[in-house]
Motif scaffolding. Structure first.
Motif, PDB file in Angstrom:
ATOM      1  N   MET A   1     -34.275  -6.105  -0.487  1.00 19.46           N
ATOM      2  CA  MET A   1     -32.918  -6.002   0.059  1.00 19.46           C
ATOM      3  C   MET A   1     -32.321  -4.640  -0.308  1.00 19.46           C
ATOM      4  SD  MET A   1     -29.546  -8.308  -0.847  1.00 19.46           S
ATOM      5  CE  MET A   1     -30.281  -9.838  -0.250  1.00 19.46           C
ATOM      6  N   HIS A   2     -31.790  -3.975   0.697  1.00 17.96           N
ATOM      7  CA  HIS A   2     -31.124  -2.679   0.487  1.00 17.96           C
ATOM      8  C   HIS A   2     -29.838  -2.686   1.302  1.00 17.96           C
ATOM      9  CE1 HIS A   2     -31.453   2.012   0.347  1.00 17.96           C
ATOM     10  NE2 HIS A   2     -30.271   1.566  -0.040  1.00 17.96           N
ATOM     11  N   VAL A   3     -28.708  -2.831   0.623  1.00 14.54           N
ATOM     12  CA  VAL A   3     -27.398  -2.881   1.262  1.00 14.54           C
ATOM     13  C   VAL A   3     -26.789  -1.487   1.254  1.00 14.54           C
ATOM     14  CG1 VAL A   3     -25.111  -3.936   1.230  1.00 14.54           C
ATOM     15  CG2 VAL A   3     -27.103  -5.236   0.424  1.00 14.54           C
ATOM     16  N   VAL A   4     -26.329  -1.039   2.413  1.00 15.76           N
ATOM     17  CA  VAL A   4     -25.697   0.278   2.510  1.00 15.76           C
ATOM     18  C   VAL A   4     -24.235   0.107   2.912  1.00 15.76           C
ATOM     19  CG1 VAL A   4     -25.716   2.514   3.666  1.00 15.76           C
ATOM     20  CG2 VAL A   4     -27.873   1.393   3.084  1.00 15.76           C
ATOM     21  N   LEU A   5     -23.359   0.763   2.158  1.00 11.89           N
ATOM     22  CA  LEU A   5     -21.919   0.708   2.399  1.00 11.89           C
ATOM     23  C   LEU A   5     -21.469   1.962   3.130  1.00 11.89           C
ATOM     24  CD1 LEU A   5     -20.784  -0.518  -1.148  1.00 11.89           C
ATOM     25  CD2 LEU A   5     -21.346  -1.916   0.865  1.00 11.89           C
ATOM     26  N   LEU A   6     -20.864   1.781   4.280  1.00 10.31           N
ATOM     27  CA  LEU A   6     -20.349   2.887   5.089  1.00 10.31           C
ATOM     28  C   LEU A   6     -18.830   2.790   5.183  1.00 10.31           C
ATOM     29  CD1 LEU A   6     -22.806   2.675   8.136  1.00 10.31           C
ATOM     30  CD2 LEU A   6     -23.060   4.097   6.103  1.00 10.31           C
ATOM     31  N   GLY A   7     -18.195   3.940   5.411  1.00 16.69           N
ATOM     32  CA  GLY A   7     -16.760   3.901   5.658  1.00 16.69           C
ATOM     33  C   GLY A   7     -15.962   4.787   4.726  1.00 16.69           C
ATOM     34  N   ASP A   8     -14.921   4.191   4.109  1.00 22.20           N
ATOM     35  CA  ASP A   8     -13.924   4.987   3.397  1.00 22.20           C
ATOM     36  C   ASP A   8     -13.757   4.519   1.954  1.00 22.20           C
ATOM     37  OD1 ASP A   8     -12.454   2.612   3.643  1.00 22.20           O
ATOM     38  OD2 ASP A   8     -11.469   3.289   5.479  1.00 22.20           O
ATOM     39  N   SER A   9     -12.569   4.748   1.375  1.00 23.78           N
ATOM     40  CA  SER A   9     -12.351   4.482  -0.047  1.00 23.78           C
ATOM     41  C   SER A   9     -12.230   3.005  -0.385  1.00 23.78           C
ATOM     42  CB  SER A   9     -11.095   5.213  -0.537  1.00 23.78           C
ATOM     43  OG  SER A   9      -9.961   4.786   0.181  1.00 23.78           O
TER      44      SER A   9
ATOM     45  N   GLY B   1     -15.926  -0.056 -12.674  1.00 21.72           N
ATOM     46  CA  GLY B   1     -15.030  -0.951 -11.948  1.00 21.72           C
ATOM     47  C   GLY B   1     -15.016  -0.739 -10.454  1.00 21.72           C
ATOM     48  N   ASP B   2     -15.881   0.134  -9.966  1.00 21.52           N
ATOM     49  CA  ASP B   2     -15.898   0.440  -8.532  1.00 21.52           C
ATOM     50  C   ASP B   2     -16.722  -0.596  -7.766  1.00 21.52           C
ATOM     51  OD1 ASP B   2     -18.827   2.026  -8.085  1.00 21.52           O
ATOM     52  OD2 ASP B   2     -18.000   2.037 -10.106  1.00 21.52           O
ATOM     53  N   VAL B   3     -16.571  -0.596  -6.459  1.00 21.19           N
ATOM     54  CA  VAL B   3     -17.233  -1.582  -5.614  1.00 21.19           C
ATOM     55  C   VAL B   3     -18.751  -1.492  -5.727  1.00 21.19           C
ATOM     56  CG1 VAL B   3     -17.619  -2.307  -3.218  1.00 21.19           C
ATOM     57  CG2 VAL B   3     -15.315  -1.737  -3.991  1.00 21.19           C
ATOM     58  N   LEU B   4     -19.291  -0.271  -5.697  1.00 22.92           N
ATOM     59  CA  LEU B   4     -20.741  -0.109  -5.742  1.00 22.92           C
ATOM     60  C   LEU B   4     -21.322  -0.681  -7.029  1.00 22.92           C
ATOM     61  CD1 LEU B   4     -23.312   1.046  -4.413  1.00 22.92           C
ATOM     62  CD2 LEU B   4     -22.860   3.169  -5.657  1.00 22.92           C
TER      63      LEU B   4
ATOM     64  N   PRO C   1     -29.426  -9.666  -6.191  1.00 21.66           N
ATOM     65  CA  PRO C   1     -30.558 -10.238  -6.929  1.00 21.66           C
ATOM     66  C   PRO C   1     -31.480  -9.158  -7.478  1.00 21.66           C
ATOM     67  CG  PRO C   1     -30.851 -10.503  -4.557  1.00 21.66           C
ATOM     68  CD  PRO C   1     -29.458 -10.002  -4.754  1.00 21.66           C
ATOM     69  N   PRO C   2     -32.295  -9.504  -8.472  1.00 20.65           N
ATOM     70  CA  PRO C   2     -33.240  -8.539  -9.038  1.00 20.65           C
ATOM     71  C   PRO C   2     -34.131  -7.925  -7.953  1.00 20.65           C
ATOM     72  CG  PRO C   2     -33.172 -10.516 -10.376  1.00 20.65           C
ATOM     73  CD  PRO C   2     -32.366 -10.816  -9.143  1.00 20.65           C
ATOM     74  N   GLY C   3     -34.313  -6.609  -8.045  1.00 22.68           N
ATOM     75  CA  GLY C   3     -35.128  -5.908  -7.060  1.00 22.68           C
ATOM     76  C   GLY C   3     -34.352  -5.375  -5.881  1.00 22.68           C
ATOM     77  N   ALA C   4     -33.120  -5.886  -5.674  1.00 26.15           N
ATOM     78  CA  ALA C   4     -32.284  -5.396  -4.572  1.00 26.15           C
ATOM     79  C   ALA C   4     -31.571  -4.119  -4.997  1.00 26.15           C
ATOM     80  CB  ALA C   4     -31.275  -6.453  -4.167  1.00 26.15           C
ATOM     81  N   THR C   5     -31.136  -3.345  -4.032  1.00 22.63           N
ATOM     82  CA  THR C   5     -30.412  -2.119  -4.330  1.00 22.63           C
ATOM     83  C   THR C   5     -29.264  -1.945  -3.351  1.00 22.63           C
ATOM     84  OG1 THR C   5     -30.652   0.264  -4.725  1.00 22.63           O
ATOM     85  CG2 THR C   5     -31.812  -0.637  -2.819  1.00 22.63           C
ATOM     86  N   ALA C   6     -28.331  -1.071  -3.708  1.00 20.42           N
ATOM     87  CA  ALA C   6     -27.183  -0.762  -2.845  1.00 20.42           C
ATOM     88  C   ALA C   6     -26.957   0.740  -2.866  1.00 20.42           C
ATOM     89  CB  ALA C   6     -25.938  -1.493  -3.318  1.00 20.42           C
ATOM     90  N   THR C   7     -26.594   1.275  -1.715  1.00 22.17           N
ATOM     91  CA  THR C   7     -26.347   2.710  -1.568  1.00 22.17           C
ATOM     92  C   THR C   7     -24.955   2.911  -0.984  1.00 22.17           C
ATOM     93  OG1 THR C   7     -28.678   3.253  -1.245  1.00 22.17           O
ATOM     94  CG2 THR C   7     -27.071   4.820  -0.377  1.00 22.17           C
TER      95      THR C   7
ATOM     96  N   PRO D   1     -30.768   5.184   5.001  1.00 22.90           N
ATOM     97  CA  PRO D   1     -32.162   5.217   4.543  1.00 22.90           C
ATOM     98  C   PRO D   1     -33.033   4.338   5.425  1.00 22.90           C
ATOM     99  CG  PRO D   1     -30.795   3.917   3.055  1.00 22.90           C
ATOM    100  CD  PRO D   1     -29.863   4.576   4.020  1.00 22.90           C
ATOM    101  N   PRO D   2     -34.284   4.675   5.587  1.00 22.30           N
ATOM    102  CA  PRO D   2     -35.153   3.914   6.497  1.00 22.30           C
ATOM    103  C   PRO D   2     -35.384   2.482   6.070  1.00 22.30           C
ATOM    104  CG  PRO D   2     -36.415   5.549   5.261  1.00 22.30           C
ATOM    105  CD  PRO D   2     -34.977   5.843   5.005  1.00 22.30           C
ATOM    106  N   ASP D   3     -35.212   2.184   4.776  1.00 20.01           N
ATOM    107  CA  ASP D   3     -35.485   0.823   4.313  1.00 20.01           C
ATOM    108  C   ASP D   3     -34.231  -0.050   4.236  1.00 20.01           C
ATOM    109  OD1 ASP D   3     -34.279   2.137   2.196  1.00 20.01           O
ATOM    110  OD2 ASP D   3     -35.522   1.177   0.660  1.00 20.01           O
ATOM    111  N   VAL D   4     -33.123   0.399   4.855  1.00 17.71           N
ATOM    112  CA  VAL D   4     -31.892  -0.392   4.829  1.00 17.71           C
ATOM    113  C   VAL D   4     -32.123  -1.760   5.467  1.00 17.71           C
ATOM    114  CG1 VAL D   4     -31.109   0.694   6.994  1.00 17.71           C
ATOM    115  CG2 VAL D   4     -29.458  -0.457   5.513  1.00 17.71           C
ATOM    116  N   THR D   5     -31.596  -2.793   4.810  1.00 17.26           N
ATOM    117  CA  THR D   5     -31.728  -4.153   5.349  1.00 17.26           C
ATOM    118  C   THR D   5     -30.394  -4.735   5.795  1.00 17.26           C
ATOM    119  OG1 THR D   5     -31.490  -5.148   3.145  1.00 17.26           O
ATOM    120  CG2 THR D   5     -33.743  -4.648   3.908  1.00 17.26           C
TER     121      THR D   5
END
Length: 206
Positions: free
Chosen positions: A1-9, A21-24, A32-38, A58-62
């Protein structure tokens, strides 16, 4: 799992909260373990900036999650102080803002759907201006824009994260328009719930 956050503040809120304390950071703790966020979202971004963020996916975004439109709305803020001769004239001016917003947001929703990934788009939360009258009128005006977001999302069978319900308390805000650590945690939790089981068809996540 690779979650990508787009947009603003709404997502890029590290400048307004203490370390961690930030969202990321909150989202990474919840996945879950092994997942990532960008984080590709940037403070101050408008709908015009979204194409530049999309080309960096990223090419592996899910999973793709987008919060955009709040700064576009802020650019129309002076309209609230404009004199009018009738309620009908005021509504007509707001309708013009809505129509222009809809045209641009439609392009955003189409671009997000074109990624071919499970995607969620966020409404614009209600600002916490200290002046109760300003807060009330701004919230009423935003209803028109949030209606266009809801329509665009559901028409494309995407997922809606309703930030008006996610960030519903004053303590969810670090200032009138930025999420606090508490609000960021609630936003991250909503994103994590979406990523854990992307609903099929138009769905609301809170």
């Amino acid at each position: 799992m690779h979650v990508v956050l787009l947009g603003d503040s709404v997502f890029d809120n590290a400048a307004y909260v203490a370390d961690g304390g930030d969202v990321l950071s909150a989202l990474r703790r919840l996945l879950p373990p092994g997942a990532t966020a960008t984080l590709l979202a940037r403070d101050g971004a408008t709908m015009d900036d979204l194409p530049d963020q999309l080309v960096r996916l990223p090419p592996d975004v899910t999973h793709v999650v987008v919060s955009i439109g709040g700064n576009d709305a802020l650019r129309q803020f002076d309209l609230l102080d404009s004199p009018v001769r009738s309620v009908a004239e005021a509504l007509d001016r707001l309708a013009g803002v809505r129509d222009r917003f809809l045209a641009r947001y439609t392009a955003v929703a189409d671009a997000i759907r074109a990624t071919g990934r499970p995607a969620a788009l966020c409404t614009i939360y209600e600002p916490r201006f200290p002046d109760p009258a300003l807060r009330r009128t701004a919230t009423a005006a935003l209803t028109l824009l949030n209606d266009t977001i809801t329509r665009a999302v559901f028409a494309r069978a995407l997922v809606l994260i309703d930030l008006r319900l996610v960030c519903a308390r004053d303590e969810d805000f670090a200032n009138p328009i930025e999420p606090s650590a508490a609000g960021g945690g609630r936003i991250a939790a909503a994103v994590a719930r979406f990523a854990a089981r992307p609903p099929a068809g138009p769905t609301v996540v809170t």
